[in-house]
Motif scaffolding. Structure first.
Motif, short mmCIF file in Angstrom:
data_model
loop_
_atom_site.label_atom_id
_atom_site.label_comp_id
_atom_site.label_asym_id
_atom_site.label_seq_id
_atom_site.Cartn_x
_atom_site.Cartn_y
_atom_site.Cartn_z
N THR A 184 7.22 -16.37 0.83
CA THR A 184 6.59 -15.47 1.91
C THR A 184 7.42 -14.35 2.06
OG1 THR A 184 7.72 -16.52 3.38
CG2 THR A 184 5.53 -17.17 3.07
N ASN A 185 6.94 -12.89 1.42
CA ASN A 185 7.75 -11.62 1.61
C ASN A 185 6.99 -10.89 2.56
OD1 ASN A 185 8.87 -9.34 1.20
ND2 ASN A 185 9.24 -9.45 -0.92
N THR A 186 7.42 -10.60 3.63
CA THR A 186 6.43 -9.72 4.65
C THR A 186 6.42 -8.21 4.30
OG1 THR A 186 8.78 -9.54 6.12
CG2 THR A 186 6.90 -11.55 6.49
N GLY A 187 7.26 -7.84 3.21
CA GLY A 187 7.53 -6.58 2.88
C GLY A 187 6.74 -6.19 1.96
N THR A 188 5.75 -7.22 1.33
CA THR A 188 4.57 -6.93 0.47
C THR A 188 3.41 -7.07 0.90
OG1 THR A 188 4.96 -8.87 -0.62
CG2 THR A 188 6.46 -7.10 -1.65
N THR A 189 2.24 -6.35 0.71
CA THR A 189 1.04 -6.80 1.19
C THR A 189 0.02 -6.27 -0.07
OG1 THR A 189 -0.65 -6.20 2.76
CG2 THR A 189 0.73 -4.51 2.34
N GLN A 190 -1.08 -6.83 0.03
CA GLN A 190 -2.07 -6.46 -1.19
C GLN A 190 -3.09 -5.20 -0.58
OE1 GLN A 190 -4.36 -9.75 -2.34
NE2 GLN A 190 -2.67 -10.72 -3.15
N THR A 191 -2.66 -4.87 0.77
CA THR A 191 -3.37 -3.70 1.38
C THR A 191 -2.60 -2.36 1.06
OG1 THR A 191 -4.39 -5.15 2.94
CG2 THR A 191 -4.37 -2.70 3.56
N ALA A 192 -3.04 -1.52 0.23
CA ALA A 192 -2.11 -0.44 -0.12
C ALA A 192 -2.21 0.67 0.91
CB ALA A 192 -2.52 0.17 -1.58
N LYS A 193 -1.10 1.16 1.02
CA LYS A 193 -1.12 2.07 1.85
C LYS A 193 -1.80 3.58 1.13
CE LYS A 193 3.26 1.04 4.42
NZ LYS A 193 4.68 1.29 4.36
N LYS A 194 -2.18 4.58 1.95
CA LYS A 194 -2.93 5.81 1.60
C LYS A 194 -1.89 6.41 0.62
CE LYS A 194 -6.78 6.02 4.51
NZ LYS A 194 -7.54 7.12 5.32
N ASN A 195 -2.19 7.03 -0.21
CA ASN A 195 -1.19 7.92 -1.16
C ASN A 195 0.04 7.29 -1.45
OD1 ASN A 195 -3.02 10.23 -0.96
ND2 ASN A 195 -2.49 10.58 0.91
N ALA A 196 0.04 6.00 -1.77
CA ALA A 196 1.30 4.97 -2.23
C ALA A 196 1.75 5.67 -3.50
CB ALA A 196 0.73 3.73 -2.41
N LYS A 197 3.10 6.06 -3.73
CA LYS A 197 3.58 6.37 -4.68
C LYS A 197 4.05 5.19 -5.59
CE LYS A 197 3.31 10.74 -3.33
NZ LYS A 197 2.55 11.82 -4.14
N ILE A 198 4.30 5.57 -6.85
CA ILE A 198 4.62 4.54 -7.75
C ILE A 198 6.03 3.96 -7.43
CG2 ILE A 198 5.68 6.03 -9.59
CD1 ILE A 198 4.78 4.50 -11.81
N GLU A 199 6.94 4.50 -6.57
CA GLU A 199 8.15 4.05 -6.39
C GLU A 199 8.03 2.95 -5.52
OE1 GLU A 199 7.31 7.26 -6.23
OE2 GLU A 199 8.71 8.34 -7.65
N SER A 200 6.84 2.68 -4.57
CA SER A 200 6.46 1.55 -4.04
C SER A 200 6.02 0.32 -4.47
CB SER A 200 5.35 2.00 -2.91
OG SER A 200 4.18 2.24 -3.55
N PHE A 201 6.20 0.50 -6.08
CA PHE A 201 5.53 -0.87 -6.99
C PHE A 201 6.47 -2.09 -6.45
CE2 PHE A 201 6.35 -3.25 -10.66
CZ PHE A 201 4.98 -3.82 -10.69
N SER A 202 5.88 -2.93 -6.45
CA SER A 202 6.49 -4.31 -5.92
C SER A 202 6.39 -5.40 -6.97
CB SER A 202 5.98 -4.78 -4.57
OG SER A 202 6.31 -5.90 -4.38
N LEU A 203 7.31 -5.81 -7.50
CA LEU A 203 7.20 -6.73 -8.59
C LEU A 203 6.76 -8.26 -8.13
CD1 LEU A 203 7.81 -7.85 -11.48
CD2 LEU A 203 10.19 -8.35 -10.90
N SER A 204 6.96 -8.38 -6.76
CA SER A 204 6.63 -9.93 -6.23
C SER A 204 5.25 -9.69 -5.99
CB SER A 204 7.60 -10.24 -4.96
OG SER A 204 7.30 -8.96 -4.08
N GLU A 205 4.83 -8.63 -5.32
CA GLU A 205 3.16 -8.40 -5.29
C GLU A 205 2.42 -8.37 -6.47
OE1 GLU A 205 0.12 -5.16 -3.49
OE2 GLU A 205 2.18 -4.88 -2.84
N PHE A 206 3.05 -7.72 -7.49
CA PHE A 206 2.31 -7.74 -8.79
C PHE A 206 2.27 -9.23 -9.23
CE2 PHE A 206 2.52 -8.09 -13.38
CZ PHE A 206 1.53 -7.24 -13.66
#
Length: 309
Positions: free
Chosen positions: A137-159
């Motif tokens: 359970t990782n509260t830092g990742t979510t499947q709801t993307a933020k608007k204009n999310a940059k590639i720097e926000s890529f999350s390996l655990s979410e993927f």
């Protein structure tokens, strides 16, 4: 969503222990060998270039972007075939930024040796890249993307979570057993994935199956190994009605990349003779390892799926 007016950017490849895939490297085809009638697939080319001198980027109308200046020696990934604008040859280095062909030189593909694995590969904490298990359970990742999310926000655990979820949904629809994700395999495959930006291929310069080498050094017991490789642009979605690409910049997320990779592997794999689909939907598949990295320069996500039987 607005349709992107360029060819499909997805690049995917597949290999099994018993085969050496024919590879496109710098537009040349390496001789392919087939054992026991296995399918031999070909991986699309991934062109890398280096800036020869201080250079500007351009928009898709050929207009110079004065605020973006690239230094000499910077390396870039070309994501589609060369195009001519106003009589000048350009390369796309992101989905909407180009560079003049005369300002860069083509880099020859170089296969790197597999990175050294930890002495105790069964201990994920033995390496710097900590793996987040799929049920974490990782509260830092979510499947709801933020608007204009940059590639720097890529999350390996979410993927990883989304990829496994979608894959098992596809398997369940066909009455197949669910595959599990293994943290130790994740660690190994992630290290293997780091080689992809420089060598998007299943084999090294000596023709050795790279993932096999990683598994062997880690002492992973298995009857056979399969691998799927993919490269997919950040901030892009696939229109399932005609397989065209859509601009999804405002909805960009790690989960969206995972969803698109699963779709491409299973429903849009004719060019690879459905090899990726057959691997991921193999009834005997039990355990997978997932790796993925984001390359900021080309705005691409590289991924490797290791399957053991």
């Amino acid at each position: 969503m607005k349709k992107i007016n360029y060819h499909k950017l997805v690049a995917a490849a597949v290999a099994i222990t018993s085969i050496a895939s024919g590879l496109f490297v710098d537009s040349r085809i390496t001789a392919a060998k087939s054992v026991s009638g296995s399918i031999v697939l070909k991986a699309p080319a991934v062109k890398r270039v280096k800036v020869k001198r201080k250079a500007n980027l351009y928009n898709n109308k050929g207009r110079k972007l004065k605020k973006i200046v690239l230094k000499k020696g910077r390396k870039l990934t070309v994501i589609k075939k060369a195009t001519k604008i106003r009589g000048k040859k350009f390369y796309f280095v992101t989905k909407n930024k180009l560079i003049l062909a005369k300002d860069v030189t083509t880099l020859k593909a170089k296969a790197k040796k597999p990175q050294k694995l930890p002495a105790n590969p069964t201990n994920p904490s033995a390496t710097q890249d900590k793996v987040t298990p799929p049920n974490s359970t990782n509260t830092g990742t979510t499947q709801t993307a933020k608007k204009n999310a940059k590639i720097e926000s890529f999350s390996l655990s979410e993927f990883r979570q989304e990829f496994l979820k979608k894959l098992n949904e596809e398997r369940a629809q066909r009455g197949l057993n669910a595959v599990s994700e293994d943290a130790n395999l994740d660690e190994i495959v992630q290290n293997r994935t780091k080689l992809l930006p420089d060598n998007f291929a299943h084999v090294d310069a000596a023709g050795n199956f790279i993932l096999n080498d990683f598994f062997n050094k880690a002492g992973v017991k298995r009857h056979s190994t399969a691998e799927c490789l993919a490269m997919f642009p950040w901030g892009v979605d696939v229109n399932h009605s005609d397989n065209s690409l859509l601009d999804a910049t405002k909805n960009a997320s790690s989960a969206l990349v995972a969803d698109n990779m699963i779709y491409e592997y299973i429903y849009n794999d004719a060019e690879s003779n459905w090899g990726h689909r057959d691997i991921l939907l193999d009834p005997s598949a039990k355990t997978i390892g997932l790796g993925a990295i984001a390359e900021n320069e080309s705005e691409q996500i590289y991924s490797s799926v290791g399957v053991i039987y």
